[in-house]
Design a protein around this motif. Structure first.
Motif, PDB file in Angstrom:
ATOM      1  N   THR A 121     -25.684  17.952  13.651  1.00 51.43           N
ATOM      2  CA  THR A 121     -25.077  18.722  14.727  1.00 51.43           C
ATOM      3  C   THR A 121     -25.639  18.325  16.088  1.00 51.43           C
ATOM      4  N   PHE A 126     -24.303  18.982  19.933  1.00 49.60           N
ATOM      5  CA  PHE A 126     -23.981  20.399  19.828  1.00 49.60           C
ATOM      6  C   PHE A 126     -25.183  21.228  19.425  1.00 49.60           C
ATOM      7  N   GLN A 127     -25.105  22.505  19.723  1.00 48.30           N
ATOM      8  CA  GLN A 127     -26.121  23.437  19.264  1.00 48.30           C
ATOM      9  C   GLN A 127     -25.554  24.154  18.044  1.00 48.30           C
ATOM     10  N   PRO A 128     -26.243  24.108  16.938  1.00 45.59           N
ATOM     11  CA  PRO A 128     -25.748  24.738  15.714  1.00 45.59           C
ATOM     12  C   PRO A 128     -25.535  26.240  15.902  1.00 45.59           C
ATOM     13  N   VAL A 129     -24.456  26.750  15.377  1.00 46.01           N
ATOM     14  CA  VAL A 129     -24.207  28.183  15.408  1.00 46.01           C
ATOM     15  C   VAL A 129     -24.139  28.695  13.976  1.00 46.01           C
ATOM     16  N   LYS A 130     -23.338  28.033  13.193  1.00 45.25           N
ATOM     17  CA  LYS A 130     -23.126  28.493  11.836  1.00 45.25           C
ATOM     18  C   LYS A 130     -22.648  27.319  11.011  1.00 45.25           C
ATOM     19  N   GLN A 131     -23.120  27.250   9.808  1.00 49.13           N
ATOM     20  CA  GLN A 131     -22.724  26.131   8.975  1.00 49.13           C
ATOM     21  C   GLN A 131     -22.256  26.639   7.635  1.00 49.13           C
ATOM     22  N   SER A 132     -21.215  26.070   7.136  1.00 47.29           N
ATOM     23  CA  SER A 132     -20.807  26.448   5.796  1.00 47.29           C
ATOM     24  C   SER A 132     -20.316  25.233   5.042  1.00 47.29           C
ATOM     25  N   LEU A 133     -20.946  25.038   3.932  1.00 47.16           N
ATOM     26  CA  LEU A 133     -20.575  23.916   3.088  1.00 47.16           C
ATOM     27  C   LEU A 133     -19.745  24.459   1.949  1.00 47.16           C
TER      28      LEU A 133
ATOM     29  N   LEU B  97     -16.838  19.500  12.551  1.00 47.72           N
ATOM     30  CA  LEU B  97     -17.611  20.340  13.430  1.00 47.72           C
ATOM     31  C   LEU B  97     -16.610  21.002  14.369  1.00 47.72           C
ATOM     32  N   CYS B  99     -16.043  23.379  17.591  1.00 48.01           N
ATOM     33  CA  CYS B  99     -16.723  23.944  18.753  1.00 48.01           C
ATOM     34  C   CYS B  99     -16.260  25.384  18.963  1.00 48.01           C
ATOM     35  N   VAL B 100     -17.199  26.308  18.950  1.00 40.02           N
ATOM     36  CA  VAL B 100     -16.830  27.717  19.097  1.00 40.02           C
ATOM     37  C   VAL B 100     -16.413  28.048  20.524  1.00 40.02           C
ATOM     38  N   ARG B 134     -18.289  22.493   7.050  1.00 42.45           N
ATOM     39  CA  ARG B 134     -17.719  22.973   8.293  1.00 42.45           C
ATOM     40  C   ARG B 134     -18.848  23.548   9.117  1.00 42.45           C
ATOM     41  N   ILE B 135     -19.073  22.955  10.260  1.00 40.04           N
ATOM     42  CA  ILE B 135     -20.125  23.438  11.134  1.00 40.04           C
ATOM     43  C   ILE B 135     -19.495  24.060  12.356  1.00 40.04           C
ATOM     44  N   GLU B 136     -19.910  25.261  12.674  1.00 37.49           N
ATOM     45  CA  GLU B 136     -19.489  25.850  13.936  1.00 37.49           C
ATOM     46  C   GLU B 136     -20.644  25.651  14.894  1.00 37.49           C
ATOM     47  N   ALA B 137     -20.347  25.208  16.082  1.00 38.41           N
ATOM     48  CA  ALA B 137     -21.414  24.963  17.031  1.00 38.41           C
ATOM     49  C   ALA B 137     -20.880  25.066  18.452  1.00 38.41           C
TER      50      ALA B 137
END
Lengths: 166, 166
Positions: A121, A126-133, B97, B99-100, B134-137
């Motif tokens: 990330t 980017f700054q990680p917020v939430k991750q879901s695999l 990824l 972007c939020v 899936r990464i939210e960042a």
DNA sequence: CTGATTGCAAATGCTTTGCACGCCA
DNA sequence: TGGCGTGCAAAGCATTTGCAATCAG
């Protein structure tokens, strides 16, 4: 457990100038009596079993409220409905393995994974917020024995399988 | 490019005893003219711009067909609609990824990630089928400069953001 | 010819909303 | 008492489906 959650909810509710209602308590009680994943509809069914009656609208509104309050995690298993996870306060894992044979969902943690995701990330700026695999896989059991105990259950319950809407 | 895809589709169609129609060709042409992600609705809009007219039903049916044929990848970004990826034949990556801040989607690859996921899956007693991270960042850019070029665009287009249905 | 395919409209499934009424603070 | 919360029914959205007409092989 439920009491602790109620407490947290009350704090959130007061801070927001919202109100404490019996419906909200009832929904919280039913949800946190278990630590299993559930869908809005699962919850609706459980609620029918109690004397607490709420409308579907209230149910959905409360579910949103609880997510906002950080007491519930919304996860998307790709089956066209939102799944909720009441268990993430203790186990902050958002990694799910979905069995393509029986639809069973397994939650797991892995520190390496977490670190690696973070690296990736940041590398992308980017700054990680939430991750879901989300891993789709088929279990060894069904491949060797040709069947899986969960499969029949799932079929009988008419469950939808991952990735497909109906 | 498009021609190669048409070819593949024809092979699949013949093998299945299905039929070759102008609608299917038209849809394939529009889809594979670009390598961007798109939703059913994006596609519908693009189709309106051409003289090829199909119904929404045919559009959806063709999208399923192409997925079955392995020419298109269905991905779930968690915004309540299916996103399609025409680009995965060249880049077999299913890591996104989101972007939020602006909703922009970045596709990326990482070998370590792949290996690790495989390990985890096997450890749990499963055979890997498909993995999607899936990464939210939030992007550094918006955090430092306070804005992001994609943000305004997204707002103007009335895009829905990840995780929220509306 | 025959069965696959299309377009239309209606149906579906999940979720959200408008509105009038009721109830908490 | 003010306005948040509730229930109901209706609306929304993305997607699917039934059906009769049409078309490809």
């Amino acid at each position: 457990m439920t009491l602790e959650i109620r407490e947290r909810l009350n704090t959130f509710i007061k801070a927001k100038g919202l109100r404490h209602t019996p419906q909200r308590d009832a929904i919280v009680d039913v949800i946190f009596a278990s630590d299993e994943h559930f869908t809005a509809d699962d919850l609706w069914e459980k609620l029918r079993g109690t004397d607490a009656r709420t409308s579907r609208a209230t149910l959905y509104r409360t579910l949103s409220l609880l997510s906002e309050a950080g007491l519930l995690e919304e996860i998307d298993l790709g089956d066209g409905q939102t799944t909720y996870d009441p268990n993430f306060l203790e186990k902050p894992a958002h990694n799910h393995l979905v069995c393509v044979d029986c639809g069973k969902v397994i939650e797991f943690e892995d520190d390496h994974l977490e670190v690696l995701n973070d690296c990736v990330t940041r590398r992308l700026g980017f700054q990680p917020v939430k991750q879901s695999l989300r891993i789709e896989a088929c279990c060894d059991e069904i491949r060797s024995s040709g069947q899986c105990p969960n499969l029949l259950d799932a079929r009988l319950q008419g469950k939808r399988f991952p990735g497909k809407r109906r």
